[in-house]
Write an enzyme that holds these catalytic residues in place. Structure first.
Site, PDB file in Angstrom:
ATOM      1  N   LYS A 124       0.810  -1.225   0.000  1.00 11.71           N
ATOM      2  CA  LYS A 124       0.000   0.000   0.000  1.00 11.71           C
ATOM      3  C   LYS A 124       0.845   1.279   0.000  1.00 11.71           C
ATOM      4  O   LYS A 124       0.461   2.276  -0.590  1.00 11.71           O
ATOM      5  CB  LYS A 124      -0.992   0.014   1.159  1.00 11.71           C
ATOM      6  CG  LYS A 124      -0.393  -0.001   2.544  1.00 11.71           C
ATOM      7  CD  LYS A 124      -1.486  -0.062   3.608  1.00 11.71           C
ATOM      8  CE  LYS A 124      -0.903  -0.034   5.013  1.00 11.71           C
ATOM      9  NZ  LYS A 124      -0.072  -1.217   5.317  1.00 11.71           N
TER      10      LYS A 124
ATOM     11  N   ARG B 276      -5.420   3.193  12.032  1.00  8.80           N
ATOM     12  CA  ARG B 276      -5.102   1.774  12.190  1.00  8.80           C
ATOM     13  C   ARG B 276      -6.168   1.026  12.977  1.00  8.80           C
ATOM     14  O   ARG B 276      -6.171  -0.198  13.009  1.00  8.80           O
ATOM     15  CB  ARG B 276      -3.763   1.610  12.930  1.00  8.80           C
ATOM     16  CG  ARG B 276      -2.550   1.967  12.094  1.00  8.80           C
ATOM     17  CD  ARG B 276      -1.275   1.786  12.889  1.00  8.80           C
ATOM     18  NE  ARG B 276      -0.114   2.307  12.191  1.00  8.80           N
ATOM     19  CZ  ARG B 276       0.660   1.602  11.398  1.00  8.80           C
ATOM     20  NH1 ARG B 276       0.391   0.329  11.182  1.00  8.80           N
ATOM     21  NH2 ARG B 276       1.705   2.141  10.809  1.00  8.80           N
TER      22      ARG B 276
ATOM     23  N   ARG C  64      12.502  -9.774   1.170  1.00  5.90           N
ATOM     24  CA  ARG C  64      13.042  -8.410   1.214  1.00  5.90           C
ATOM     25  C   ARG C  64      14.472  -8.400   1.747  1.00  5.90           C
ATOM     26  O   ARG C  64      14.804  -9.158   2.643  1.00  5.90           O
ATOM     27  CB  ARG C  64      12.196  -7.531   2.150  1.00  5.90           C
ATOM     28  CG  ARG C  64      10.863  -7.103   1.591  1.00  5.90           C
ATOM     29  CD  ARG C  64      10.181  -6.239   2.622  1.00  5.90           C
ATOM     30  NE  ARG C  64       8.908  -5.705   2.168  1.00  5.90           N
ATOM     31  CZ  ARG C  64       8.122  -4.952   2.919  1.00  5.90           C
ATOM     32  NH1 ARG C  64       8.468  -4.656   4.149  1.00  5.90           N
ATOM     33  NH2 ARG C  64       6.976  -4.500   2.452  1.00  5.90           N
TER      34      ARG C  64
ATOM     35  N   ARG D 258      15.901  -7.913   7.473  1.00  3.25           N
ATOM     36  CA  ARG D 258      15.606  -7.234   8.734  1.00  3.25           C
ATOM     37  C   ARG D 258      14.728  -8.109   9.627  1.00  3.25           C
ATOM     38  O   ARG D 258      13.935  -8.917   9.138  1.00  3.25           O
ATOM     39  CB  ARG D 258      14.886  -5.905   8.461  1.00  3.25           C
ATOM     40  CG  ARG D 258      15.784  -4.859   7.821  1.00  3.25           C
ATOM     41  CD  ARG D 258      15.064  -3.558   7.616  1.00  3.25           C
ATOM     42  NE  ARG D 258      13.820  -3.729   6.857  1.00  3.25           N
ATOM     43  CZ  ARG D 258      13.193  -2.748   6.232  1.00  3.25           C
ATOM     44  NH1 ARG D 258      13.676  -1.528   6.287  1.00  3.25           N
ATOM     45  NH2 ARG D 258      12.088  -2.968   5.555  1.00  3.25           N
TER      46      ARG D 258
ATOM     47  N   ARG E 131       2.811  -9.562  13.123  1.00  5.98           N
ATOM     48  CA  ARG E 131       2.267  -8.302  12.594  1.00  5.98           C
ATOM     49  C   ARG E 131       0.927  -8.532  11.894  1.00  5.98           C
ATOM     50  O   ARG E 131       0.020  -7.700  11.980  1.00  5.98           O
ATOM     51  CB  ARG E 131       3.268  -7.654  11.628  1.00  5.98           C
ATOM     52  CG  ARG E 131       4.506  -7.109  12.338  1.00  5.98           C
ATOM     53  CD  ARG E 131       5.551  -6.630  11.349  1.00  5.98           C
ATOM     54  NE  ARG E 131       5.141  -5.422  10.654  1.00  5.98           N
ATOM     55  CZ  ARG E 131       5.756  -4.949   9.580  1.00  5.98           C
ATOM     56  NH1 ARG E 131       6.795  -5.584   9.076  1.00  5.98           N
ATOM     57  NH2 ARG E 131       5.338  -3.848   9.002  1.00  5.98           N
TER      58      ARG E 131
END
Length: 214
Positions: free
Chosen positions: A13, A88, A127, A160, A171
Site C-alpha cells: 500500500k 489503524r 526483502r 531485517r 504483525r
C-alpha cells in the site's frame, strides 16, 4: 481527492500511495513522516508524542490526530492527500471522521490493497535492506545486480528482523485484530475500493486509477 490506504503490512500500500500521490499531484502523508517532522520542529504536539515514545508507549490518538489535522491544513493539501498508515483502528477512524466533519470535509476513498497472508509472508521474507544507505530490494521482484550486495554503496544486504517469517506472522495477527475491521467500517460509509494486490505492481496501480479516474 482524499484517500486512505488500507492493507496488511507488506501488501504494497505504501508503494501504491506514492504512485497515487505522484499521478494526482497530492501529498503522500505517512504518520511516521508527521511524527518525525513535529519532533524535529519541536512543536507542542511533537514534544508530547516524543515523551510517550521515549517511554516506549503508544502515542495517544488525540495527539496523532492533532498532528495529522495540522498537516492536512497546509497549502499543499488543498487538492487532497493520500493517508498511509493511519487510521489503524476503529476508534482512530471514528475520531478522524468526526474531526473532518467539523471542518466540513470527508474522505473520498478508502483503497484496500488485498493480499492473502501466505503471499505476504513469502513477499516480506524475500526483502533485503541496506543498513548503510537505506536502499531496499527483493530477491524475486527487485533483486540487486550482485546477489546480497547493495547496488548503490556495495554494502552487504540483510534480512531485517521485521521481515522474518515469525515477526511477519505476529504483525499480521495484530493487523487482523485491529486494522482489518476498518474495511467493514469504510464499506459501510460507501467509500471502500478493493483491488487485487497479488497482481504485478503496475497492474494494481492501473486498477486503482480505473476507480479514482484519470
Amino acid at each position: 481527492m482524499k484517500i486512505i490506504m488500507l492493507g496488511a503490512p507488506g501488501a504494497g500500500k505504501g508503494t501504491q500511495a506514492k504512485k497515487i500521490a505522484k499521478k494526482y499531484e497530492i501529498p503522500h502523508i505517512s504518520t511516521g513522516d508527521i511524527f518525525r517532522a513535529n519532533i524535529k520542529g519541536g512543536t507542542e504536539l511533537g514534544m508530547k508524542a516524543k515523551s510517550y515514545m521515549d517511554q516506549g508507549q503508544l502515542v495517544p490518538d488525540d495527539v496523532t490526530i492533532g498532528m495529522l489535522l495540522d498537516r492536512i491544513s497546509e497549502a499543499d493539501c488543498e487538492k487532497g492527500y493520500v493517508l498511509d498508515g493511519f487510521p489503524r483502528t476503529i476508534p482512530q477512524a471514528e475520531s478522524l471522521t468526526a474531526a473532518l466533519k467539523e471542518r466540513g470535509e470527508k474522505m473520498d476513498y478508502a483503497v484496500d490493497v488485498d493480499v492473502p497472508d501466505e503471499s505476504i509472508v513469502t513477499r516480506m521474507g524475500g526483502r533485503r535492506a541496506c543498513l548503510k544507505c537505506g536502499a531496499t530490494y527483493h530477491v524475486v521482484f527487485n533483486p540487486p545486480k550482485a546477489e546480497g550486495v547493495c547496488d548503490s554503496c556495495q554494502e552487504a544486504l540483510v534480512l531485517r528482523d521485521d521481515d522474518k517469517p515469525e515477526t511477519v506472522q505476529k504483525r499480521l495477527t495484530i493487523y487482523h485484530d485491529q486494522t482489518q475491521p476498518l474495511i467493514e467500517y469504510y464499506k459501510e460509509q460507501g467509500i471502500l475500493v478493493t483491488v487485487d494486490g497479488t497482481k504485478e505492481l503496475n497492474e494494481v496501480f492501473k486498477d486503482i486509477v480505473a476507480v479514482l479516474g484519470a
